[in-house]
Design an enzyme around this catalytic site. Structure first.
Site, PDB file in Angstrom:
ATOM      1  N   PRO A 105     -33.651  31.581  18.069  1.00  0.00           N
ATOM      2  CA  PRO A 105     -34.427  31.166  18.467  1.00  0.00           C
ATOM      3  C   PRO A 105     -34.325  29.205  18.677  1.00  0.00           C
ATOM      4  O   PRO A 105     -34.778  28.692  18.739  1.00  0.00           O
ATOM      5  CB  PRO A 105     -35.997  31.418  17.985  1.00  0.00           C
ATOM      6  CG  PRO A 105     -35.278  32.923  17.368  1.00  0.00           C
ATOM      7  CD  PRO A 105     -33.947  32.797  17.645  1.00  0.00           C
ATOM      8  N   ASP A 110      12.715  20.028 -26.212  1.00  0.00           N
ATOM      9  CA  ASP A 110      13.019  19.282 -27.328  1.00  0.00           C
ATOM     10  C   ASP A 110      11.793  19.273 -27.741  1.00  0.00           C
ATOM     11  O   ASP A 110      10.626  19.985 -27.714  1.00  0.00           O
ATOM     12  CB  ASP A 110      13.905  18.083 -26.929  1.00  0.00           C
ATOM     13  CG  ASP A 110      12.440  16.858 -25.847  1.00  0.00           C
ATOM     14  OD1 ASP A 110      11.805  16.959 -26.013  1.00  0.00           O
ATOM     15  OD2 ASP A 110      13.065  16.733 -24.891  1.00  0.00           O
ATOM     16  N   LYS A 166      15.952  16.354 -30.654  1.00  0.00           N
ATOM     17  CA  LYS A 166      15.943  15.210 -30.161  1.00  0.00           C
ATOM     18  C   LYS A 166      14.878  14.973 -30.705  1.00  0.00           C
ATOM     19  O   LYS A 166      13.588  14.715 -30.427  1.00  0.00           O
ATOM     20  CB  LYS A 166      15.442  15.082 -28.575  1.00  0.00           C
ATOM     21  CG  LYS A 166      16.886  14.170 -28.234  1.00  0.00           C
ATOM     22  CD  LYS A 166      16.546  13.918 -26.939  1.00  0.00           C
ATOM     23  CE  LYS A 166      17.231  12.618 -26.351  1.00  0.00           C
ATOM     24  NZ  LYS A 166      16.898  12.713 -24.988  1.00  0.00           N
ATOM     25  N   GLY A 171       8.952  15.616 -22.168  1.00  0.00           N
ATOM     26  CA  GLY A 171       7.793  15.835 -22.900  1.00  0.00           C
ATOM     27  C   GLY A 171       7.236  14.164 -22.077  1.00  0.00           C
ATOM     28  O   GLY A 171       7.540  13.477 -21.564  1.00  0.00           O
ATOM     29  N   GLY A 172       6.099  14.645 -21.964  1.00  0.00           N
ATOM     30  CA  GLY A 172       5.429  13.119 -20.756  1.00  0.00           C
ATOM     31  C   GLY A 172       5.625  13.610 -19.022  1.00  0.00           C
ATOM     32  O   GLY A 172       5.875  13.964 -18.431  1.00  0.00           O
ATOM     33  N   ASP A 173       6.622  11.570 -19.140  1.00  0.00           N
ATOM     34  CA  ASP A 173       7.080  11.646 -17.259  1.00  0.00           C
ATOM     35  C   ASP A 173       8.369  11.719 -17.696  1.00  0.00           C
ATOM     36  O   ASP A 173       8.875  10.818 -18.758  1.00  0.00           O
ATOM     37  CB  ASP A 173       5.927  10.716 -17.028  1.00  0.00           C
ATOM     38  CG  ASP A 173       7.117  10.429 -15.985  1.00  0.00           C
ATOM     39  OD1 ASP A 173       6.312  10.789 -14.638  1.00  0.00           O
ATOM     40  OD2 ASP A 173       7.797  10.315 -15.505  1.00  0.00           O
ATOM     41  N   ILE A 206       9.736   7.785 -17.848  1.00  0.00           N
ATOM     42  CA  ILE A 206       8.890   7.113 -18.592  1.00  0.00           C
ATOM     43  C   ILE A 206       9.666   7.178 -20.143  1.00  0.00           C
ATOM     44  O   ILE A 206       9.395   8.205 -20.620  1.00  0.00           O
ATOM     45  CB  ILE A 206       7.281   6.367 -18.842  1.00  0.00           C
ATOM     46  CG1 ILE A 206       7.484   6.693 -17.098  1.00  0.00           C
ATOM     47  CG2 ILE A 206       7.188   5.894 -19.599  1.00  0.00           C
ATOM     48  CD1 ILE A 206       5.781   6.667 -16.962  1.00  0.00           C
ATOM     49  N   THR A 258       2.143  11.000 -18.602  1.00  0.00           N
ATOM     50  CA  THR A 258       3.312  10.315 -19.476  1.00  0.00           C
ATOM     51  C   THR A 258       1.889  10.305 -20.963  1.00  0.00           C
ATOM     52  O   THR A 258       0.588  10.186 -20.848  1.00  0.00           O
ATOM     53  CB  THR A 258       3.158   8.822 -19.419  1.00  0.00           C
ATOM     54  OG1 THR A 258       3.881   8.453 -20.101  1.00  0.00           O
ATOM     55  CG2 THR A 258       2.006   7.680 -18.790  1.00  0.00           C
ATOM     56  N   MET A 291       7.645   4.711 -29.036  1.00  0.00           N
ATOM     57  CA  MET A 291       8.403   5.140 -30.209  1.00  0.00           C
ATOM     58  C   MET A 291       8.244   3.920 -31.312  1.00  0.00           C
ATOM     59  O   MET A 291       9.140   3.719 -31.816  1.00  0.00           O
ATOM     60  CB  MET A 291       9.565   4.852 -29.648  1.00  0.00           C
ATOM     61  CG  MET A 291       9.985   6.012 -28.785  1.00  0.00           C
ATOM     62  SD  MET A 291      11.404   5.682 -28.003  1.00  0.00           S
ATOM     63  CE  MET A 291      11.044   4.737 -25.966  1.00  0.00           C
TER      64      MET A 291
HETATM   65  N1  SAH Z   1       8.726  10.762 -21.886  1.00  0.00           N
HETATM   66  C1  SAH Z   1       7.193  10.701 -22.495  1.00  0.00           C
HETATM   67  C2  SAH Z   1       7.761   9.135 -23.327  1.00  0.00           C
HETATM   68  C3  SAH Z   1       8.830   9.986 -24.117  1.00  0.00           C
HETATM   69  S1  SAH Z   1       9.976   8.301 -25.699  1.00  0.00           S
HETATM   70  C4  SAH Z   1       6.067   9.752 -22.044  1.00  0.00           C
HETATM   71  O1  SAH Z   1       5.788  10.073 -20.761  1.00  0.00           O
HETATM   72  O2  SAH Z   1       5.335  10.320 -22.944  1.00  0.00           O
HETATM   73  C5  SAH Z   1       8.406   9.535 -27.129  1.00  0.00           C
HETATM   74  C6  SAH Z   1       7.183   8.536 -27.469  1.00  0.00           C
HETATM   75  O3  SAH Z   1       6.171   9.116 -26.225  1.00  0.00           O
HETATM   76  C7  SAH Z   1       6.828   8.514 -28.673  1.00  0.00           C
HETATM   77  O4  SAH Z   1       7.581   8.439 -29.748  1.00  0.00           O
HETATM   78  C8  SAH Z   1       5.487   8.776 -28.547  1.00  0.00           C
HETATM   79  O5  SAH Z   1       5.327   6.990 -29.137  1.00  0.00           O
HETATM   80  C9  SAH Z   1       4.950   8.578 -27.206  1.00  0.00           C
HETATM   81  N2  SAH Z   1       5.214  10.147 -27.257  1.00  0.00           N
HETATM   82  C10 SAH Z   1       5.323  11.462 -26.299  1.00  0.00           C
HETATM   83  N3  SAH Z   1       3.785  12.551 -26.642  1.00  0.00           N
HETATM   84  C11 SAH Z   1       3.043  11.993 -27.417  1.00  0.00           C
HETATM   85  C12 SAH Z   1       1.390  11.886 -28.091  1.00  0.00           C
HETATM   86  N4  SAH Z   1       1.088  13.355 -27.402  1.00  0.00           N
HETATM   87  N5  SAH Z   1       1.140  11.789 -28.530  1.00  0.00           N
HETATM   88  C13 SAH Z   1       1.493  10.247 -29.175  1.00  0.00           C
HETATM   89  N6  SAH Z   1       2.634   9.707 -28.382  1.00  0.00           N
HETATM   90  C14 SAH Z   1       3.622  10.633 -27.123  1.00  0.00           C
END
Ligand code: SAH
Length: 462
Positions: free
Chosen positions: A43, A248, A270, A301-303, A306, A331, A383
């Protein structure tokens, strides 16, 4: 099995939809996506449904449902608020052997709509045969998260290449094996990365030279700062496809655990003091494993790009024509900032942010400190734990005010995260007392003052 899932071609077929409310509109949207021509009997109908009918060449018959509405339909859907009408539609359809769906009434249905993960032309249907829509939705969410959005493109690509592969490999079993490897290897990854042309070239090469099929590949994956939830879907998918995983100290064990159970795991060390494998050896190992035909993942670790030396690791691979991909990660600066409640930029505090390497070379830091003097820029030192007293001293010596706020975020994003704050003048002594553990990140600038009010996770010490 109470219901057999089948995929129905509806293009240019008439579907009768009885009802014009919200529920009917939802069904109409889906049916039109599948190319159906709708006849809506109700409707009144919602404005959105009217627009949809107009856009797809459908028709609205205003009024109550009657049995003759059903003529010419290949599928019937009832979505009215009236049980009596829904029952009538169901009876009429069944009398004519037409498939019928009544929304929310499985007992009146001969067909039910599954929940759909749509990566057209690839579609996944999930159904609990009407028993638990909530369970179905939960499952669908998981599949949605698992399947890259580009899977549809992969299906289209395979469709396009079918004839080429069929003419190159005549017998069925080798052809199936070829496809299995292509859909699970570098060809598929290239398509998913949007590089169809290169994927096609690689596929052609593999067809011409079967040894190319067994060449390995390397994925450099950003694993994020520690919390596995902060990895990307893509990194997780590639990690789970790896034959070998190199990792690492910066990569959390929980992340390495996500690899396939039978994947080989190689620790390449490392930490600051313990360089278990020198960088060149890591590069060479990546190459050697790929040359053995393995699918190699290097977790960073991270990017990876970087402070990750990701560039060096792929240089050698590129020179040897090993297919590789680099997947970005969150990162440490992003993670530490978000989890500690310290925005890296902020309208009132900082218009730019600078990532700086803070590790010492021969006991000192070789930076041009005059570039770090802007009050409106946030400085992030990676670092930098050992060099922290030097960083604070040099910045003051070059003119940054002694009361400039500074934070050190320890093990950001993990359960052990700790945030230590102070000023350029006081921080060295505070850190000396608190003895934070690596990895740590240093954030300097007036944005650090926001930590007090914005932190939800970090605990203020110092
Ligand atoms: N590629 C990584 C960095 C590698 S150099 C990134 O993009 O994060 C390693 C440094 O990253 C460490 O000495 C520290 O300064 C930093 N880092 C990595 N993981 C971390 C975390 N969980 N907390 C604090 N600092 C971190």
């Amino acid at each position: 099995m109470d219901f057999l899932p089948i995929s129905l071609r509806l293009t240019d077929s008439t579907v009768l939809l009885v009802g014009g409310g919200q529920v009917a509109t939802r069904k109409a949207r889906l049916l039109c996506q599948a190319g159906a021509r709708l006849l809506v009997v109700a409707p009144a109908i919602q404005a959105e449904l009217a627009t949809l009918l107009e856009a797809t060449g459908g028709r609205w018959e205003q009024g109550e449902y009657h049995s003759s509405c059903i003529e010419g339909a290949v599928l019937v859907v009832a979505a009215t608020p009236s049980r009596a009408v829904n029952e009538q539609v169901s009876r009429d359809a069944r009398a004519r052997q037409l498939p019928v769906n009544v929304v929310d009434a499985p007992e009146l249905c001969t067909v039910i709509f599954p929940s759909i993960v749509d990566r057209s032309p690839l579609t996944i249907a999930i159904s609990s045969s009407g028993n638990s829509p909530v369970l179905v939705r939960a499952l669908r969410r998981r599949l949605e998260a698992m399947l890259p959005a580009a899977y549809g493109r992969l299906a289209l690509f395979a469709g396009r290449m079918r004839a080429v592969v069929r003419s190159a490999i005549a017998s069925e079993t080798p052809r199936r094996l070829f496809w299995e490897q292509a859909m699970d290897g570098a060809v598929a990854e290239l398509v998913l990365a949007g590089r169809e042309q290169q994927a096609e070239q690689l596929l052609q090469r593999q067809l011409a030279d079967s040894s190319a099929l067994h060449r390995g590949e390397v994925y450099l994956l950003g694993a994020g700062p520690g919390d596995p939830d902060l990895m990307t879907f893509k990194a997780l998918r590639l990690l789970q496809s790896a034959d070998v995983v190199l990792y690492d100290r910066l990569v959390a064990p929980a992340i390495v655990e996500l690899a396939r159970r039978d994947a080989e795991r190689i620790y390449v060390g490392k930490s600051r003091a313990d360089h278990s494998l020198p960088q060149q050896q890591i590069n060479a190992l990546l190459l050697a494993l790929a040359q053995q035909g393995k699918r190699v993942v290097r977790l960073k670790g991270g990017d990876p790009f970087i402070f990750g030396r990701g560039g060096e690791e792929i240089e050698l691979l590129a020179r040897h024509h090993i297919p590789f991909q680099v997947v970005p990660g969150i990162t440490a600066a992003s993670a530490a900032a978000c989890y500690a409640g310290i925005p890296l930029t902020h309208r009132d505090h900082a218009q730019s942010v600078r990532f700086v390497a803070g590790h010492l070379k021969n006991g000192s830091l070789e930076h041009d400190w005059t570039q770090f003097l802007s009050e409106k820029e946030t400085l992030v030192f990676y670092m930098g734990l050992v060099g922290l007293p030097i960083i604070c001293a040099e910045l003051q010596r070059h003119g940054r005010p002694a009361d400039t706020p500074i934070a050190l975020v320890e093990r950001a994003s993990t359960a052990e995260q700790r945030v230590i704050t102070g000023t350029l003048a006081t921080m060295a002594a505070i850190v000396q007392r608190q003895q934070p553990q690596a990895p740590t990140l240093i954030i300097i600038g007036s944005v650090v003052s926001l930590h007090e009010s914005l932190a939800w996770f970090g605990e203020r010490v110092g």
